[in-house]
Design an enzyme around this catalytic site. Structure first.
Site, short mmCIF file in Angstrom:
data_model
loop_
_atom_site.label_atom_id
_atom_site.label_comp_id
_atom_site.label_asym_id
_atom_site.label_seq_id
_atom_site.Cartn_x
_atom_site.Cartn_y
_atom_site.Cartn_z
CD GLU A 124 43.59 46.68 35.38
OE1 GLU A 124 44.52 46.58 34.60
OE2 GLU A 124 43.68 47.14 36.54
CE LYS A 174 40.66 38.02 39.47
NZ LYS A 174 41.28 36.73 39.25
CG ASP A 218 42.64 32.47 34.40
OD1 ASP A 218 43.08 32.50 35.57
OD2 ASP A 218 41.87 31.61 33.97
CE1 TYR A 221 48.57 43.98 28.50
CE2 TYR A 221 47.49 41.85 28.67
CZ TYR A 221 47.79 42.98 27.95
OH TYR A 221 47.30 43.12 26.70
CE LYS A 230 36.91 34.99 38.83
NZ LYS A 230 37.19 34.23 40.01
CB CYS A 258 38.04 -4.32 23.86
SG CYS A 258 39.18 -3.14 23.14
CB CYS A 318 41.48 -6.14 20.56
SG CYS A 318 41.13 -6.38 22.31
CB CYS A 330 40.28 -3.91 26.77
SG CYS A 330 41.05 -5.09 25.66
CB CYS A 349 44.13 -4.51 23.01
SG CYS A 349 42.97 -3.17 22.76
S1 IVH Z 1 44.35 43.88 41.28
C1 IVH Z 1 45.25 43.94 46.14
N1 IVH Z 1 44.01 43.63 38.71
O1 IVH Z 1 43.84 38.31 40.27
C2 IVH Z 1 45.07 43.00 45.00
N2 IVH Z 1 44.51 41.68 39.93
O2 IVH Z 1 42.09 37.21 42.30
C3 IVH Z 1 45.07 43.73 43.71
N3 IVH Z 1 44.71 39.67 38.55
O3 IVH Z 1 46.21 38.32 42.83
C4 IVH Z 1 44.85 42.84 42.56
N4 IVH Z 1 44.33 40.62 36.62
O4 IVH Z 1 47.05 37.98 40.42
C5 IVH Z 1 44.28 42.98 39.85
N5 IVH Z 1 43.71 43.57 36.42
C6 IVH Z 1 43.99 42.95 37.55
C7 IVH Z 1 44.25 41.57 37.59
C8 IVH Z 1 44.51 40.98 38.80
C9 IVH Z 1 44.59 39.49 37.24
C10 IVH Z 1 44.99 38.61 39.53
C11 IVH Z 1 46.04 38.96 40.52
C12 IVH Z 1 45.37 38.86 41.86
C13 IVH Z 1 44.23 37.94 41.56
C14 IVH Z 1 43.10 38.13 42.54
#
Ligand code: IVH
Length: 716
Positions: free
Chosen positions: A132, A134, A136, A240, A330, A424, A427, A442, A448
C-alpha cells in the site's frame, strides 16, 4: 588522507574505510544531526532537511553500527523514533509502542528484505505481502472502548504521544462510534491533507498574513497539534488506517483481512491496498504506484510491504525501532533536468538580494516547476552555474525546488557566467555585502519599492500591529493603488475616505458603469460598507500600542521581537530610544556605550538601530506615524529581580509551562534567554529528558535548577 581530512572536503568517507575512532566520531555526529532533525520535524513541524537526506543519515548510521556493533551509542538514532512529545498537550503512554519502519531504496534492498523474512521463517518460497502507499502525513492512534472513541494520540517518541482527542473529534472521516468493534480497538493510521485542501489553506493563511506551511505533511501535523480545536476543525484533515495497536480480539488472520475488517467498521483504508508475492511483483507494484503518484491528490513518499500472515508477523517480531515483517520502499527524491533561462534578483523586506532561477517549465513529481531558489551569490559560484545551462532540480518534500547543479557537458557555447549585481534592481541604490555575510543587501531603506511593500506587510504582521482585516494581500492591493505608501497612511485611511479623497467602497454598477439605483432613483449603498467600517475600527483600536510592538514593527535590521523588547525595557519610551540611537551615531558617546550595556545587545544590533535612524527618510516616516499612533510606555524591568541581567537556558521537556511562556517571563524580569549553553550562561533550567545542554552545563560548572526551583525563584 585520514577520514577526517577527507570529510572536511565535504565528501563522506565510505563506511568500509572508517577506522574505529572515525566511526565513533561519525556516530556521534549522526546522532546529533538526527536528534536536531527529529526535534525540528516532530516538535516544531518545521523540517530542516529533506526526507531523502534524513533517510541517508539513518542508513549510514545503521551501516556503521553494523560494522562496529560495540560503538553503538545509547542515544543511537536506530533505537529512538522521533522526538519527545511537545509540552503543550497532555502526554499519554501508548498501550503498544508505535514504531517506525526500515527503508528500502532499490530492488536489491527489497530482495534482501524478502530473503531475511524467508530465512527467519525457514520458508522455501516467498510469502504474501500486503502492499500500500506510504502516506506522507502524521501517524495517529485512535482508541475505542466498547465502540466509543476515547482517545486520539500522536506518535510522539513511540512510547508516549500527545493527547489530541479534541482535535481528532473534528476530523470528518474518523468514526466517533464503531458498531461491532472488539471491546478494545486501537486503529492506527495517517492523518494527512490533500493537495487541494493544502493549497486552499495556504491561500487563506497568505490572505490573513500568516506564515504558510511548506508542505501538506507539515500542514497536517501542525493542524492536528493546534491547541484550539476550532482551528483544527477549519482545516480539512483526513485519516487513512494502515494498522492497529491494542486489540481485545484479533481483527482477522491476515493483514489484508484485518484491513478489510477495519474498512467494514467504517475506517477509510487505501484503495490501492493489494497482496503480492515475490520481489518482482512488489517492485512492479512500487513502479505502478509511482506512476499514479502525481494524480493521487495527496503526498506519498513510497510504498509499504507487510508480511500478510499475522502468525508470521508474530514470529518475526521487532528489532529496535521497526518490525521485521514490514519495510517502506521509498521513492527517490523527485529530480528533473531543464534549462536555466535567466537568474532574477528578488529584493526582500530587509533588502536582501536573492537570486531566483527562471527555468524552462518542467514537470517534477507531477508539479510544473518554473522557478527555483539559488540561495545566494556564493552558491551560484560554488555550483558553477551559467545562464543557458542544463540544470538538475529537485523537489524534496518542500514546495520550493532547489537547483542542485549544472550538467557541464551540456553547456552551450553562448552560456553566460552570471555577474551578481552590486546595485539594487528595484531602486538602484548600492547593494553591499557585509564582512562575513553571505547576503548582499540594498541600502535603499524606505525609498526602495521592494522594501516598502515588504516593510508594510511586516508592519501589520501578527507580532507587530496585527490589524484585523489588514493582511498581506490587502496591503499589496493598497500599495498598488497608491493608497498606502508608508505606515502612517494606514492610519489616515478613515479620514481620507470621509473627505472623499479615496474610495474604498465597492458599488454595484450598471451596464454604463454608473452606480446602480433603487426604484426611487437613489444610489444603492456600497456592498462592502460593513467590512470597510470594521477595518477602520480595527485600525483605530491600534492607535495605542505597546512599545515593543512599535519598535518591532519598524522593521529595523536585526530587531526581532526579542531585541525590540530589550530596547523597550531599557529605554521605556520611544523618544528615549530614538534619541539614544541618534546620539549613539558617535561611537565615543556615552549613548553608544550605554546601548551596549543592555544585556543581549551587541555591536551589530546597535549598528542596525543607529543606521535606521541615520536615514532621514526613515526618521520622517516615523515622525508621520507618531502623529497617528502612540507607543505606550514600556513596563519597567524589575531590575531587582533575582534573574535580571542573567543569561538563562531552558532545556528538556518543560512540564509546568511552555518554552515561550518561560522565555517571556524571563525576558520581562530582565534576563537574557539563550538557546545554547556556554561559559557565559548563568543558569540552566532543566526539565525531564534534558540531554547535551545539561551535560555541557555540568561540565562548565553552570548552575542547574529544576522547573520547580525556577518557579520558586521568579514567583509563578
Ligand atoms: S505501517 C510498526 N503503513 O510511516 C510500524 N506506516 O516511517 C507500522 N506510514 O510511523 C507502520 N503510511 O506514520 C505503515 N501504509 C503505511 C503507512 C505508514 C504512512 C507512516 C507511519 C509510520 C511511518 C514509518
Amino acid at each position: 588522507m585520514t577520514a577526517k581530512a577527507k570529510q572536511s572536503k565535504n565528501a563522506l568517507v565510505p563506511v568500509k574505510d572508517l577506522s574505529p575512532e572515525e566511526a565513533a566520531s561519525e556516530l556521534e555526529r549522526l546522532a546529533g544531526l538526527v536528534a536536531s532533525a527529529d526535534e525540528a520535524y516532530y516538535q516544531n513541524d518545521a523540517p530542516i532537511m529533506s526526507d531523502a537526506e534524513y533517510d541517508s543519515l539513518i542508513r549510514r548510521n545503521l551501516l556503521i553500527e553494523k560494522k562496529f556493533p560495540k560503538l553503538k551509542r545509547a542515544d543511537s538514532p536506530s533505537t529512538r523514533v522521533g522526538a519527545a512529545p511537545s509540552a503543550k498537550f497532555e502526554k499519554v503512554r501508548h498501550a503498544a509502542p508505535m514504531l517506525s519502519l526500515d527503508n528500502a531504496f532499490n530492488e536489491e534492498d527489497v530482495a534482501d528484505f524478502i530473503g531475511r523474512v524467508e530465512r527467519f521463517l525457514k520458508l522455501s518460497e516467498s510469502p504474501g505481502f500486503t502492499c500500500e502507499p506510504k502516506i506522507d502525513g502524521a501517524s495517529l492512534n485512535l482508541r475505542y472502548v466498547n465502540g466509543e472513541l476515547v482517545l486520539g494520540a500522536t506518535r510522539g517518541d513511540g512510547q508516549e504521544g500527545e493527547n489530541v482527542t479534541a482535535n481528532v473529534l473534528t476530523v470528518d472521516n474518523i468514526p466517533k462510534r464503531v458498531k461491532g468493534a472488539p471491546e478494545i480497538l486501537e486503529v492506527r493510521g495517517e492523518i494527512y491533507m490533500s493537495h487541494e485542501a493544502f493549497a486552499a489553506l495556504n491561500a487563506r493563511l497568505e490572505e490573513v498574513g500568516e506564515e504558510q506551511f511548506a508542505n501538506p505533511r507539515n500542514a497536517a501535523a501542525g493542524s492536528l497539534r493546534q491547541l484550539d480545536p476550532a482551528i483544527t476543525a477549519s482545516r480539512p484533515l483526513k485519516f487513512y488506517a494502515w494498522g492497529w495497536g491494542e486489540l481485545s480480539e484479533p481483527l482477522g488472520q491476515t493483514q489484508f483481512a484485518s484491513m478489510k475488517k477495519l474498512e467494514k467498521l467504517g475506517f477509510e483504508i487505501n484503495k490501492l491496498l493489494a497482496v503480492k508475492e515475490g520481489a518482482e511483483a512488489l517492485v512492479a507494484y512500487h513502479a505502478s504506484v509511482e506512476e499514479k503518484r502525481a494524480g493521487l491528490g495527496y503526498d506519498i513518499d513510497g510504498v509499504v510491504y507487510k508480511v500478510d500472515r499475522l502468525d508470521y508477523q508474530e514470529r518475526l517480531g521487532f528489532v529496535a525501532r521497526a518490525p521485521r515483517w514490514a519495510i517502506a520502499h521509498k521513492f527517490p527524491a523527485e529530480k528533473a533536468m531543464t534549462i536555466l533561462e535567466a537568474i532574477d534578483i528578488q529584493v526582500g523586506r530587509t533588502g536582501a538580494l536573492t537570486p531566483v532561477a527562471r527555468l524552462k517549465p518542467v514537470t517534477v513529481g507531477g508539479v510544473v516547476v518554473s522557478n527555483a531558489t539559488l540561495h545566494n551569490e556564493d552558491e551560484i559560484e560554488r555550483k558553477g552555474i551559467h545562464i543557458g545551462d542544463t540544470v538538475i532540480i529537485q523537489r524534496a518534500g518542500d514546495v520550493i525546488p532547489q537547483v542542485l547543479g549544472a550538467v557541464e557537458e551540456k553547456r552551450p557555447k553562448n552560456a553566460k557566467k552570471f555577474k551578481f549585481p552590486d546595485v539594487c534592481p528595484v531602486c538602484g541604490s548600492h547593494a553591499v555585502r557585509e564582512e562575513g555575510e553571505a547576503v548582499r543587501r540594498c541600502t535603499g531603506g524606505l525609498i526602495c519599492g521592494a522594501q516598502i511593500v515588504e516593510r508594510l506587510k511586516h508592519f501589520v504582521s501578527r507580532a507587530a500591529f496585527d490589524i484585523e482585516g489588514l493582511g498581506e494581500k490587502q496591503i499589496e492591493a493598497f500599495f498598488e493603488e497608491g493608497i498606502v505608501k508608508e505606515p502612517a497612511d494606514i492610519f489616515t485611511l478613515r479620514a481620507r475616505q470621509e473627505k472623499g479623497k479615496i474610495d474604498l467602497y465597492r458599488y454595484d454598477l450598471d451596464e454604463n458603469g454608473e452606480r446602480k439605483r433603487d426604484k426611487n432613483g437613489k444610489e444603492k449603498p456600497p456592498t462592502n460598507k460593513k467590512s470597510v467600517e470594521n477595518l477602520f475600527d480595527a485600525i483605530d483600536a491600534r492607535r495605542k500600542i505597546s512599545l515593543t510592538r512599535f519598535i518591532y514593527a519598524l522593521g529595523i535590521r536585526h530587531i526581532g521581537e526579542v531585541n525590540a523588547r530589550l530596547f523597550a525595557q531599557a529605554y521605556g519610551t520611544f523618544d528615549a530610544f530614538r534619541d539614544a540611537a541618534r546620539a549613539a551615531t558617535d561611537h565615543d558617546s556615552p549613548a553608544y556605550q550605554d546601548m551596549l550595556t543592555i544585556e543581549g545587545i551587541g555591536e551589530i544590533v546597535a549598528q542596525g538601530v543607529i543606521d535606521f535612524f541615520d536615514e532621514k527618510h526613515n526618521r520622517d516616516a516615523v515622525d508621520r506615524l507618531l502623529k497617528e499612533v502612540t507607543p505606550e510606555e514600556a513596563e519597567k524591568v524589575a531590575s531587582s529581580s533575582p534573574v535580571a541581567g542573567k543569561t538563562i537556558v531552558f532545556t528538556g521537556s518543560l512540564e509546568r509551562f511552555t518554552r515561550d511562556e518561560a522565555k517571556a517571563r524571563a525576558l520581562s524580569l530582565g534576563a537574557k534567554v539563550s538557546g545554547s549553553v556556554s561559559a557565559k550562561t548563568d543558569l540552566v533550567v532543566a526539565g525531564p529528558g534534558a540531554g547535551s545542554k545539561l551535560k555541557t552545563a555540568q561540565e562548565l560548572g553552570v548552575e542547574v535548577i529544576s522547573e520547580d526551583d525556577w518557579l520558586k525563584l521568579v514567583g509563578s
